[in-house]
Enzyme design. Structure first.
Site, mmCIF file in Angstrom:
data_model
loop_
_atom_site.group_PDB
_atom_site.id
_atom_site.type_symbol
_atom_site.label_atom_id
_atom_site.label_comp_id
_atom_site.label_asym_id
_atom_site.label_seq_id
_atom_site.Cartn_x
_atom_site.Cartn_y
_atom_site.Cartn_z
ATOM 1 N N ASP A 194 0.841 -1.206 0.000
ATOM 2 C CA ASP A 194 0.000 0.000 0.000
ATOM 3 C C ASP A 194 0.876 1.256 0.000
ATOM 4 O O ASP A 194 0.373 2.375 -0.078
ATOM 5 C CB ASP A 194 -1.012 -0.008 1.157
ATOM 6 C CG ASP A 194 -0.357 0.062 2.527
ATOM 7 O OD1 ASP A 194 0.887 -0.050 2.625
ATOM 8 O OD2 ASP A 194 -1.096 0.230 3.526
ATOM 9 N N SER A 195 2.207 1.062 0.043
ATOM 10 C CA SER A 195 3.136 2.176 -0.166
ATOM 11 C C SER A 195 2.890 2.827 -1.524
ATOM 12 O O SER A 195 3.356 3.947 -1.766
ATOM 13 C CB SER A 195 4.587 1.685 -0.077
ATOM 14 O OG SER A 195 4.785 0.541 -0.889
ATOM 15 N N ASP A 242 -1.180 -6.389 -0.320
ATOM 16 C CA ASP A 242 -1.125 -5.715 0.984
ATOM 17 C C ASP A 242 -2.520 -5.218 1.377
ATOM 18 O O ASP A 242 -3.148 -4.465 0.625
ATOM 19 C CB ASP A 242 -0.158 -4.519 0.840
ATOM 20 C CG ASP A 242 0.437 -4.084 2.159
ATOM 21 O OD1 ASP A 242 0.209 -4.766 3.176
ATOM 22 O OD2 ASP A 242 1.147 -3.055 2.156
ATOM 23 N N LYS A 249 -0.558 -9.548 2.978
ATOM 24 C CA LYS A 249 0.162 -9.022 4.148
ATOM 25 C C LYS A 249 -0.786 -8.138 4.949
ATOM 26 O O LYS A 249 -1.609 -7.419 4.371
ATOM 27 C CB LYS A 249 1.385 -8.206 3.715
ATOM 28 C CG LYS A 249 2.143 -7.608 4.897
ATOM 29 C CD LYS A 249 3.423 -6.929 4.479
ATOM 30 C CE LYS A 249 3.243 -5.538 3.954
ATOM 31 N NZ LYS A 249 2.595 -4.575 4.883
ATOM 32 N N GLU A 297 9.544 -4.079 10.597
ATOM 33 C CA GLU A 297 9.893 -2.760 10.048
ATOM 34 C C GLU A 297 10.297 -1.797 11.164
ATOM 35 O O GLU A 297 9.620 -1.697 12.205
ATOM 36 C CB GLU A 297 8.698 -2.171 9.270
ATOM 37 C CG GLU A 297 9.006 -0.761 8.736
ATOM 38 C CD GLU A 297 8.056 -0.258 7.664
ATOM 39 O OE1 GLU A 297 7.147 -1.001 7.245
ATOM 40 O OE2 GLU A 297 8.238 0.904 7.250
ATOM 41 N N GLU A 336 -0.954 -5.564 8.560
ATOM 42 C CA GLU A 336 -0.214 -4.886 9.626
ATOM 43 C C GLU A 336 -0.839 -5.196 10.986
ATOM 44 O O GLU A 336 -2.064 -5.255 11.113
ATOM 45 C CB GLU A 336 -0.227 -3.366 9.391
ATOM 46 C CG GLU A 336 0.582 -2.949 8.173
ATOM 47 C CD GLU A 336 0.705 -1.442 8.022
ATOM 48 O OE1 GLU A 336 0.382 -0.689 8.956
ATOM 49 O OE2 GLU A 336 1.145 -1.013 6.936
HETATM 50 O O1 KIV Z 1 3.527 -1.069 1.728
HETATM 51 C C1 KIV Z 1 4.677 -1.522 1.652
HETATM 52 O O2 KIV Z 1 5.374 -1.397 0.636
HETATM 53 C C2 KIV Z 1 5.196 -2.224 2.816
HETATM 54 C C3 KIV Z 1 6.638 -2.612 2.828
HETATM 55 C C4 KIV Z 1 7.508 -1.446 2.935
HETATM 56 C C5 KIV Z 1 6.930 -3.636 3.859
HETATM 57 O O3 KIV Z 1 4.466 -2.459 3.732
#
Ligand code: KIV
Length: 266
Positions: free
Chosen positions: A45-46, A84, A114, A183, A116
């Site tokens: 989600d970056s 994510d 993934k 992280e 959080e």
């Molecule tokens: O959103 C993302 O790219 C991430 C990574 C930096 C682990 O969560």
């Protein structure tokens, strides 16, 4: 090269071989990441920050994540594609969490997701795993908690915070996560967590002792320069290269050099 699986992650840890992960958000870059033989592509989600130009990741939606995951999955032949879970796609209830996680596999073509959080999402991780959705957990500096943390700050610095993070790591492992991203935590803590878990740890800003490493692709390539955290290493200067190419193009068009007869139909 055979397709990377969740089992390969576990095997690599058992054999002491490092796991490589990079983010990608679209077809051309995902293709290059895959060609480089990177083990997993995280559609992070970056993308809210490095692609959409947002201040943080909070506004990113499920539909946007699925849109990008589809592009990445189309390009990837060998790497494990991980989608994510964006902010508020799993927080409200277990049912929403499993349904949204399932969309990454069903619509996005990902092989894992993934999420959080630690103990507060353990019931979600358990329910997803029971539904055959492989889960990567993410603890320490969790960008979706920016307002609670008061900024992007290194976590687990005090003795009690470190103890809590070690406990959280064990909780997400027990809940069924097949890997965990660490992280923004101190090197000794990441080392201790890595030693204590049987699932692989993937570090970002967590030092050299994790079982693997993840970086945001735009950071690695030097495409994003709004802020550059200490843990980033730039392996290329693509922004500079792109700018150079565009300036040359502009000059040649303006001076009548491009297109020439060579680029014309006769
Ligand atoms: O959103 C993302 O790219 C991430 C990574 C930096 C682990 O969560």
């Amino acid at each position: 090269m055979p397709k990377t699986t969740v089992q390969d992650f576990l095997k690599k840890k058992a054999e002491g071989r490092k796991i490589t992960v990079l983010t990608a958000y679209d077809y051309p870059f995902a293709q290059i990441v895959d060609e480089a033989g990177i083990d997993a592509v995280l559609v992070g989600d970056s993308l809210g920050v490095v692609v959409q130009g947002l201040e943080n990741t909070l506004p990113v939606t499920m539909d946007e994540m699925i849109y990008h995951t589809k592009m990445v999955s189309r390009a990837v032949k060998n790497a494990l594609v991980i989608g994510d879970m964006p902010f508020m796609s799993y927080q409200s209830c277990i049912e929403d969490a499993v349904r949204n996680a399932g969309r990454f596999l069903k619509e996005g073509g990902a092989a894992a997701i993934k999420i959080e959080g630690g103990s507060e999402v353990a019931d979600r991780i358990r329910a997803m795993t029971r539904s055959d959705i492989p889960v990567v957990a993410h603890i320490g500096l969790t960008p979706q908690s920016i307002h609670r943390m008061g900024g992007y700050k290194v976590q687990g610095k005090s003795k009690s915070a470190a103890k809590k993070l070690l406990e959280e790591a064990k909780i997400v492992e027990d809940a069924g996560a097949f890997s965990v991203v660490l992280e923004g935590i101190p090197l000794p803590l990441a080392k201790e967590i890595t030693r204590s878990l049987s699932i692989p740890t993937i570090g970002i800003g967590a030092g050299p002792h994790c079982d693997g490493q993840v970086l945001v692709l735009h950071d690695l390539l030097g495409l994003f320069d709004r802020f550059v955290p200490k843990f980033i290493k730039r392996y290329a200067k693509l922004k500079e290269e792109a700018l150079k190419a565009m300036l040359e193009y502009k000059k040649e068009v303006e001076e009548g050099i491009f297109p020439s007869e060579e680029q014309s139909f006769k």
